[in-house]
Write a protein that holds these residues in place. Sequence first.
Motif, PDB file in Angstrom:
ATOM      1  N   ALA A 215       0.834  -1.204   0.000  1.00 15.86           N
ATOM      2  CA  ALA A 215       0.000   0.000   0.000  1.00 15.86           C
ATOM      3  C   ALA A 215       0.872   1.259   0.000  1.00 15.86           C
ATOM      4  CB  ALA A 215      -0.925  -0.001   1.207  1.00 15.86           C
ATOM      5  N   ARG A 216       1.916   1.226   0.846  1.00 16.71           N
ATOM      6  CA  ARG A 216       2.798   2.389   0.915  1.00 16.71           C
ATOM      7  C   ARG A 216       3.542   2.595  -0.406  1.00 16.71           C
ATOM      8  NH1 ARG A 216       6.544   5.042   5.351  1.00 16.71           N
ATOM      9  NH2 ARG A 216       7.627   6.424   3.929  1.00 16.71           N
ATOM     10  N   SER A 217       3.996   1.494  -0.991  1.00 16.96           N
ATOM     11  CA  SER A 217       4.708   1.579  -2.256  1.00 16.96           C
ATOM     12  C   SER A 217       3.802   2.183  -3.336  1.00 16.96           C
ATOM     13  CB  SER A 217       5.193   0.185  -2.675  1.00 16.96           C
ATOM     14  OG  SER A 217       5.424   0.137  -4.063  1.00 16.96           O
ATOM     15  N   ARG A 218       2.560   1.688  -3.430  1.00 14.28           N
ATOM     16  CA  ARG A 218       1.635   2.189  -4.456  1.00 14.28           C
ATOM     17  C   ARG A 218       1.325   3.658  -4.242  1.00 14.28           C
ATOM     18  NH1 ARG A 218      -1.060  -2.766  -3.817  1.00 14.28           N
ATOM     19  NH2 ARG A 218      -0.320  -4.188  -5.418  1.00 14.28           N
ATOM     20  N   ALA A 219       1.204   4.048  -2.964  1.00 12.60           N
ATOM     21  CA  ALA A 219       0.845   5.437  -2.660  1.00 12.60           C
ATOM     22  C   ALA A 219       1.897   6.404  -3.203  1.00 12.60           C
ATOM     23  CB  ALA A 219       0.679   5.620  -1.159  1.00 12.60           C
ATOM     24  N   THR A 220       3.145   5.947  -3.313  1.00 19.91           N
ATOM     25  CA  THR A 220       4.195   6.838  -3.823  1.00 19.91           C
ATOM     26  C   THR A 220       4.471   6.559  -5.303  1.00 19.91           C
ATOM     27  OG1 THR A 220       5.914   5.285  -3.149  1.00 19.91           O
ATOM     28  CG2 THR A 220       5.333   7.005  -1.579  1.00 19.91           C
ATOM     29  N   GLY A 221       3.584   5.791  -5.944  1.00 23.69           N
ATOM     30  CA  GLY A 221       3.777   5.513  -7.366  1.00 23.69           C
ATOM     31  C   GLY A 221       4.756   4.385  -7.620  1.00 23.69           C
ATOM     32  N   GLY A 222       5.101   3.610  -6.571  1.00 22.88           N
ATOM     33  CA  GLY A 222       6.058   2.514  -6.721  1.00 22.88           C
ATOM     34  C   GLY A 222       5.459   1.350  -7.485  1.00 22.88           C
ATOM     35  N   THR A 223       6.330   0.590  -8.159  1.00 26.85           N
ATOM     36  CA  THR A 223       5.863  -0.547  -8.951  1.00 26.85           C
ATOM     37  C   THR A 223       6.422  -1.867  -8.420  1.00 26.85           C
ATOM     38  OG1 THR A 223       7.772  -0.393 -10.385  1.00 26.85           O
ATOM     39  CG2 THR A 223       5.822   0.848 -11.050  1.00 26.85           C
ATOM     40  N   GLY A 224       7.407  -1.786  -7.533  1.00 28.23           N
ATOM     41  CA  GLY A 224       8.041  -3.020  -7.058  1.00 28.23           C
ATOM     42  C   GLY A 224       9.079  -3.549  -8.033  1.00 28.23           C
ATOM     43  N   LEU A 225       9.397  -2.770  -9.064  1.00 28.91           N
ATOM     44  CA  LEU A 225      10.373  -3.232 -10.066  1.00 28.91           C
ATOM     45  C   LEU A 225      11.722  -2.516  -9.949  1.00 28.91           C
ATOM     46  CD1 LEU A 225       8.083  -3.501 -13.239  1.00 28.91           C
ATOM     47  CD2 LEU A 225       8.996  -5.373 -11.856  1.00 28.91           C
TER      48      LEU A 225
END
Length: 274
Positions: A215-225
């Motif tokens: 959730a935190r990653s997505r909130a900052t526009g993160g993709t996990g890549l």
Amino acid sequence: GEALAVSARVAPLGSRLVLLLVEDLTEARRIEAVRRDFVANVSHELKTPVGALSLLSEAVMDASDDPEAVERFAGRMQIEATRLTNLVQELIDLSRVQNDDPLEDAEPIRVDELVAEAIDRCRHQAGAKEITMAAGGTADLRVWGNRGQLAAALGNLVENAVNYSPARTRVGIAARTVVQPGGDLIEIAVTDQGIGISDKDKERIFERFYRVDPARSRATGGTGLGLAIVKHVAASHGGEVTVWSAEGQGSTFTLRLPEARAARERAHQMSHRD
Ligand code: ADP
């Protein structure tokens, strides 16, 4: 089961060969599983923003007589569209670093330029959180490699440092030469005072799509890549990326890359060997 059946059939060929065959099978199966997981992950990651966009566009149509609601939904549509764009861009970056040989158009690259570019890329996000960015030790250092790939790698590390840090903290970038018999290396360390990473997660953060807190990653526009890209770029340049971290205190990601002159001399020797 299957592995045992295979080993029984080829047993007369000797146990070493059997072992090799079984290992080969397991490795092939592991690669296939990783590929399947990757496709499943990509599909899932694409479905989420696309689904949200579809729902939001319906909501906009239903709310056509309520301008305030329309504006709110449109704002959320923009966020989902940005998320989708980021994901597609990072997938393109990942496939590019996996397919292109970075050393084909390798050149000496000034570390201060790479660092300035990475800082520039994050200036906006850092400014919004009043995070101070400072670089040191980069003067006169040069690495050997592909400019675009190395800029993307360092940019990802600095971007993460900003994203996973609270407001009014500091992100430092320090570079130095590490003298080595096999050819000098340049070490670029990105240090933050952020949330840190547990020992258990440290082993996994370089995997594609792995996030400690999705959730935190997505909130900052993160993709996990991002870190998967960094790891690939480092390895294909003959370098590496490592992490030190203490939960609640911060993290340091260290990128080690071949020093430009050492790398060029080595490449020269190789081409004149025979
Ligand atoms: P993301 O797009 O989610 O940032 P990355 O591959 O760059 O993907 O990073 C994977 C995960 O590693 C992040 O989701 C986050 O949980 C963790 N991480 C990466 N960098 C940092 C950092 N500097 N501090 C704390 N956690 C980090």
